[in-house]
Structures are given as C-alpha cells and as structure tokens.
Design an enzyme around this catalytic site. Structure first.
Site, short mmCIF file in Angstrom:
data_model
loop_
_atom_site.label_atom_id
_atom_site.label_comp_id
_atom_site.label_asym_id
_atom_site.label_seq_id
_atom_site.Cartn_x
_atom_site.Cartn_y
_atom_site.Cartn_z
CE LYS A 68 -3.05 -2.27 1.84
NZ LYS A 68 -5.21 -2.62 2.97
CG ASP A 105 -7.42 -0.70 3.25
OD1 ASP A 105 -8.87 -1.21 2.77
OD2 ASP A 105 -6.31 0.06 3.49
#
Ligand code: NDP
Length: 277
Positions: A68, A105
């Site tokens: 990420k 997220d």
C-alpha cells in the site's frame, strides 16, 4: 469485438484473496462487464508489474499487503484521503492516462463497524495493533468519528510513535509498543497487524478489553482467526473478522472505477454462508 475491462488485486501473499469473487459478484449484480484477477507481486517487482498492467490495457488495481505504501508512491495523483493516509489500496486509470491513487480501507472499516454491526465509535477507547499500510488508511476515518482516544501499538515501536505523531493534528492519538499495554483498558481492539496471515498473535495482556468490548481482526479467514479466538476467550461482546470491511472497501473501489455502487449486504451474506458450510 468488445474488449473486457481488466482489473486486478496485487499482493504477497494473495492466494487467500476473496477480492476476485467479490468483484465478480458486484459486476453480475450491476450488469457490468469486467474481469478481475489476483496476482502475486512481491514488493521489489511492484513498480514494473503495475506499469506492465496499465500498459497492457488494465483499468484499475487494488493493492494489499505489503504494497500500500508503494502504491501511494506510484500514483501520479491522490485523493485527499489517500494523501492523508500515505497509503493507497486502489489505483484507477484516468482519461488523461494518469494513475489516481485512493484509499477505501477506512470507509470500508467504519461502514462495517457502524452500519453492518451497529458499533458506536464516538467516545470509545480504540486500540489499533500494527502500524503498516492498513493502519495508515483507517486512522483518519476513525478519528473523524470522535473517539475518546486512539492508541497504536506496534512491534517496531518507533513506527507506532511516528504514525501517531503524523495524525495528532486530527485528534487524540498516541503510539507505543505491545509491552506498554499492560495497564490499559479499551473498548475496541482492531488487529491491523499481518500476524493472522501466519496464525500468530501479538502479545496482549489479559485485562486489555473492557466489559462489552469488541475485537475486530482486519484479516479474514474461513476459520476464526487467532485474534478472533482471543476476543472470544477474553469475553468480547463481539469478535469479528474483516470480511465485511473487505466487501465494503471493494464496493467503494468498484464505485471509483465504474461509477456505480453495488449492494454489499447480499455479498457479505453469501460469503458468510459459504464459510459456515
Ligand atoms: P503491512 O505489511 O503494511 O503491515 C504489517 C503490520 O503487521 C506491521 O505493523 C508489522 O509490524 C506487523 N507485524 C507483522 N508481523 C508481525 C509479528 N510477527 N508480530 C507483531 N507484529 C507483526 O500490512 P497491511 O497493513 O497492509 O495489512 C495488515 C493486515 O490487515 C493484513 O492481515 C491484511 O490482510 C489486513 N487488511 C484487511 C483489509 C480488509 O479489507 N479486510 C484491508 C487492509 C488490510 P512491524 O512494523 O514491526 O513490521
């Protein structure tokens, strides 16, 4: 000839991923024609693999453990929430050929906790285990729900302290090591370490969870994860895994790519029913 729009999730490991299944269900539900694959990509191959994917006509990517922060560095432009998180889980090809980075997220987690499970975050004491890419994505959206305090505990203590310092301007947040949790008591523990993937558990003191507290493992599995089991043994009111978050963050990515919002409840119900068989 109609070319099918291609999407994928990159990560390492990636074999356990349910993302291809989820996006296929979203596509069927919304009548969208697309293909979505999972590809194992180690960190050192990430920039070349992403460049190849988009050069070969790919439209969008999800990036998971441990990619990420690399995805954040790769993106040409970032949404505000990705910019704040310094971690990206969704890359989207733009009309001008540039790559937009977003982070879904946090909204995925908060939607699952609050809308799907009815958990109130306002005024609560929250402990986040782990200071990696997933933690980066969830901190600001959690702080926006006005908790009493957030503590980040991590194996590499400096990372927890530095991460907390980065978000201090957004609300009450501190960082520490696992050994500093001895005299703490919290209402919600979020496991954002990658320990569940290898069946391990960070060292946690027994009295950590308050009465009626909730445990939530961001990882998910067909069997209860070690952390979910720890929650059950420690009298958590609810001890949940991250399947709902996975579906919610995927729905947000699908919306970014396709401009249409799929229904998440039937997908969560189906995936939950399948793992009970
Ligand atoms: P990263 O690789 O970026 O970070 C891993 C974190 O785990 C670090 O804080 C690391 O600590 C810690 N860690 C790793 N091994 C151990 C260990 N043996 N003991 C203690 N701590 C350890 O991963 P991500 O942040 O991207 O992902 C974390 C988890 O969240 C994964 O399980 C992932 O599947 C899950 N996730 C689930 C989502 C969902 O939609 N349900 C979305 C995003 C993530 P250190 O800094 O010391 O190395």
């Amino acid at each position: 000839m109609t070319l099918i729009d291609r999407y994928a999730v990159f990560g390492c490991p990636i074999r356990h991923s349910k993302s291809p299944r989820i996006h296929q269900m979203f596509a069927e539900q919304t009548g969208q024609l697309l293909q979505y694959n999972a590809q194992e990509v180690p960190s050192e191959q990430f920039p070349a693999a992403v460049a190849r994917f988009f050069a070969e006509g790919g439209k969008g990517l999800n990036c998971t453990v441990p990619l990420k922060e690399l995805a954040w560095a790769y993106a040409d432009k970032k949404t505000e929430r990705a910019h704040t998180a310094k971690a990206v889980n969704t890359l989207a090809l733009q009309a001008d050929g540039s790559i937009l980075g977003d982070n879904t997220d946090g909204i995925g987690l908060v939607t699952d906790l609050m809308s799907n499970h009815g958990i109130s975050l306002a005024g609560s004491r929250i402990l986040i285990l782990g200071a990696g890419g997933a933690s980066r994505g969830i901190i600001a959206p959690l702080l926006e729900q006005s908790p009493q305090a957030i503590v980040i505990a991590n194996r590499t203590v400096d990372k927890a302290i530095n991460l907390a310092a980065e978000f201090h301007y957004k609300g009450p947040i501190t960082g520490c090591g696992f050994s500093d949790l001895k005299n703490q008591c919290v209402d919600l523990i979020l496991n954002a370490t990658s320990t569940s993937l290898s069946g391990q558990l960070p060292p946690l003191p027994e009295a950590l969870l308050a009465k009626n507290g909730v445990c939530y493992d961001l990882a998910y599995s067909n069997e209860p994860t070690v952390f979910v089991r720890w929650g059950l043994v420690n009298y958590a009111l609810k001890s949940l895994d991250g399947l709902g978050m996975l579906v919610e963050q995927a729905a947000e990515a699908f919306f970014i790519w396709r401009g249409i919002r799929p229904k998440t409840r039937p997908v969560i119900e189906l995936l939950n029913a399948e793992r009970k068989i």
